[in-house]
Motif scaffolding. Structure first.
Motif, PDB file in Angstrom:
ATOM      1  N   ASN A  40       0.748  -1.153   0.185  1.00  0.00           N
ATOM      2  CA  ASN A  40      -0.001  -0.008  -0.208  1.00  0.00           C
ATOM      3  C   ASN A  40       0.836   1.336   0.066  1.00  0.00           C
ATOM      4  OD1 ASN A  40      -2.385  -1.384  -0.129  1.00  0.00           O
ATOM      5  ND2 ASN A  40      -2.378  -1.568   2.395  1.00  0.00           N
ATOM      6  N   GLU A  41       1.974   1.310   0.659  1.00  0.00           N
ATOM      7  CA  GLU A  41       2.647   2.494   0.989  1.00  0.00           C
ATOM      8  C   GLU A  41       3.947   2.595   0.070  1.00  0.00           C
ATOM      9  OE1 GLU A  41       1.475   5.009   2.600  1.00  0.00           O
ATOM     10  OE2 GLU A  41       0.018   3.882   3.447  1.00  0.00           O
ATOM     11  N   ILE A  62       9.383   8.314   1.204  1.00  0.00           N
ATOM     12  CA  ILE A  62       8.204   7.534   1.481  1.00  0.00           C
ATOM     13  C   ILE A  62       7.886   7.255   2.921  1.00  0.00           C
ATOM     14  CG2 ILE A  62       7.487   4.868   1.516  1.00  0.00           C
ATOM     15  CD1 ILE A  62       8.763   4.908  -1.246  1.00  0.00           C
ATOM     16  N   ARG A  65       6.364  10.417   4.459  1.00  0.00           N
ATOM     17  CA  ARG A  65       4.899  10.324   4.140  1.00  0.00           C
ATOM     18  C   ARG A  65       4.401   9.617   5.375  1.00  0.00           C
ATOM     19  NH1 ARG A  65       5.016   7.897  -0.415  1.00  0.00           N
ATOM     20  NH2 ARG A  65       5.631   9.732  -1.463  1.00  0.00           N
ATOM     21  N   ILE A  66       4.742   8.273   5.362  1.00  0.00           N
ATOM     22  CA  ILE A  66       3.885   7.377   6.503  1.00  0.00           C
ATOM     23  C   ILE A  66       4.030   7.971   7.765  1.00  0.00           C
ATOM     24  CG2 ILE A  66       4.198   5.213   7.524  1.00  0.00           C
ATOM     25  CD1 ILE A  66       5.524   4.180   4.715  1.00  0.00           C
TER      26      ILE A  66
END
Length: 167
Positions: A40-41, A62, A65-66
């Protein structure tokens, strides 16, 4: 043949191998959590890239963002990047350990544990628990955890055939 070789060297291909390797050592929950996180990420952003073209910059964006939504999951993502890149290094599909570059990309507040009860406080705790108007099974579960030193999930999942009420 060239396309098959290229497909075997994508970030997603190496990550899938890494997940398969780890699956036998992880609980089902841990495996599913890591797999969902990657699917998903991570894969939407770098899954199709050749492993040696995934940069610390990709990983950093990434993970950041998470981290905005779930800091602990960002730490897990960073760990995944590390494991995947180390597998790529030992299988000669990359030369950079992404986790080293990502080590400072996310910080999580340290866990603060509750202060344990002192021996003289224990009787008062159980007296107040017994007087508490809460749900009876919850109170019994707390007693059971105390008597057995079992974890909450073990008490919740306990089956009657695990108890010897005669002894």
């Amino acid at each position: 043949l060239r396309q098959a070789y290229s497909n075997a060297n994508t970030f997603k291909a190496v990550a899938s191998e890494w997940l398969d390797e780890k699956k036998k050592h992880w609980s089902t929950r841990t495996y599913r959590q890591r797999k969902n996180l990657l699917e998903n990420e991570v894969f939407p952003h770098v899954g199709s890239l050749p492993m040696d073209q995934v940069t610390p910059g990709h990983g950093h964006s990434i993970v950041k963002r998470i981290a905005k939504r779930a800091p602990h999951m960002a730490v897990i993502a960073r760990q995944c990047f590390g494991g995947i890149s180390r597998l790529a290094i030992v299988t000669q599909r990359a030369s950079t350990d992404l986790s080293y570059a990502l080590r400072d990309s996310v910080t999580v507040k340290p866990t603060t544990h509750k202060t344990p009860l002192r021996p003289h406080e224990i009787p008062k705790f159980f007296k107040r628990l017994d007087e508490f108007p809460g749900h009876f099974p919850t109170k019994v579960g707390i007693h059971l955890m105390w008597w057995t030193l079992a974890r909450p999930t073990e008490v919740i999942a306990a089956r009657w055939d695990e108890f010897d009420l005669q002894n």
